[in-house]
Design an enzyme around this catalytic site. Sequence first.
Site, PDB file in Angstrom:
ATOM      1  N   LYS A   1      -9.056   1.138  -2.456  1.00 11.29           N
ATOM      2  CA  LYS A   1      -8.197   2.300  -2.743  1.00 11.29           C
ATOM      3  C   LYS A   1      -9.016   3.593  -2.661  1.00 11.29           C
ATOM      4  CE  LYS A   1      -5.123  -0.697  -5.299  1.00 11.29           C
ATOM      5  NZ  LYS A   1      -4.141  -0.869  -6.352  1.00 11.29           N
TER       6      LYS A   1
ATOM      7  N   GLU B   1       1.691   1.803  -3.209  1.00 12.43           N
ATOM      8  CA  GLU B   1       1.263   3.166  -3.575  1.00 12.43           C
ATOM      9  C   GLU B   1       1.601   4.152  -2.463  1.00 12.43           C
ATOM     10  OE1 GLU B   1      -2.734   2.001  -4.539  1.00 12.43           O
ATOM     11  OE2 GLU B   1      -1.964   0.912  -6.280  1.00 12.43           O
TER      12      GLU B   1
ATOM     13  N   GLU C   1       2.762  -8.189  -3.328  1.00 10.75           N
ATOM     14  CA  GLU C   1       2.178  -7.531  -4.490  1.00 10.75           C
ATOM     15  C   GLU C   1       3.291  -6.994  -5.391  1.00 10.75           C
ATOM     16  OE1 GLU C   1      -2.123  -6.115  -3.537  1.00 10.75           O
ATOM     17  OE2 GLU C   1      -0.742  -4.550  -2.947  1.00 10.75           O
TER      18      GLU C   1
END
Length: 266
Positions: free
Chosen positions: A12, A106, A176
């Site tokens: 990330k 995200e 996820e």
Amino acid sequence: MSRKPIIAGNWKMNLLKSQAKDLFEGIKDFVKDYSAQELPTVVIAPVFTSLSVVDTVACNCGCEGNKISIAGQNCHWENSGAFTGEVSVEMLKDAGCSYVIIGHSERRQYFSETDEMINKKAKAILAGGLTPIICCGETLEQREAGVTDSHIASQIRAALEGLTNDQIASSVIAYEPIWAIGTGKTCDSDEANRVISMIRKTVEEVSSSDAANSIRILYGGSVKPNTIAEQMSKSDIDGALVGGASLKADSFNEIIANTMKVAIAK
Ligand code: 13P
């Protein structure tokens, strides 16, 4: 049909270049003691600014470095042009990447990525000779409303739209559940396996049983060294996409080690 496990670390937006170099070296030091046959496919996705330093470490260590594949965390579907802030598949390949993570929750949540954009990215990645890691997953509200399966099946159908069976077979999917990301709440492994089996069935519906049996489907969401063995023991879970626990060599290497203890190719 045998599916080689994958352990992928999604760093990330973390680590400066020197930290990325140290961590990558820590993983390289661990994998050097194992043959490529013994190891799962190990993939690391650093931030774009650390790709070259990580690629240099990979190349400097000869065949040992080649035991770790590098991934981009995102890409654009065009090759080049006026798309400020974006990076193309060709550029990622040039920087040493062989995988690209797309559709991470995200990015869907904070950067308004749509299923249609993710499909364009998947097509560009495959056309460029790289492998997409296509993420999907439900929110807690969707789970509580009982729409987990329909939501995920629709994400998968949209992401794979227009791909050939061979392209689908060589792709990777990561399931996820959003409520399990970074929360320490791992999805129960039987439930993760159930959803992943449903994803595999959806893949079969849009392609072929061969493609469904070949495609590797990972679980992601608070994966830790002490959760991976049980997850890997399940019939349809082919590996893990790891966030927090991939930021320390000790925990990431332990996840790889525990995968090797359990993982018989499926
Ligand atoms: P965590 O392992 O930190 O929950 O993150 C999972 C993830 O989002 C990997 O892409």
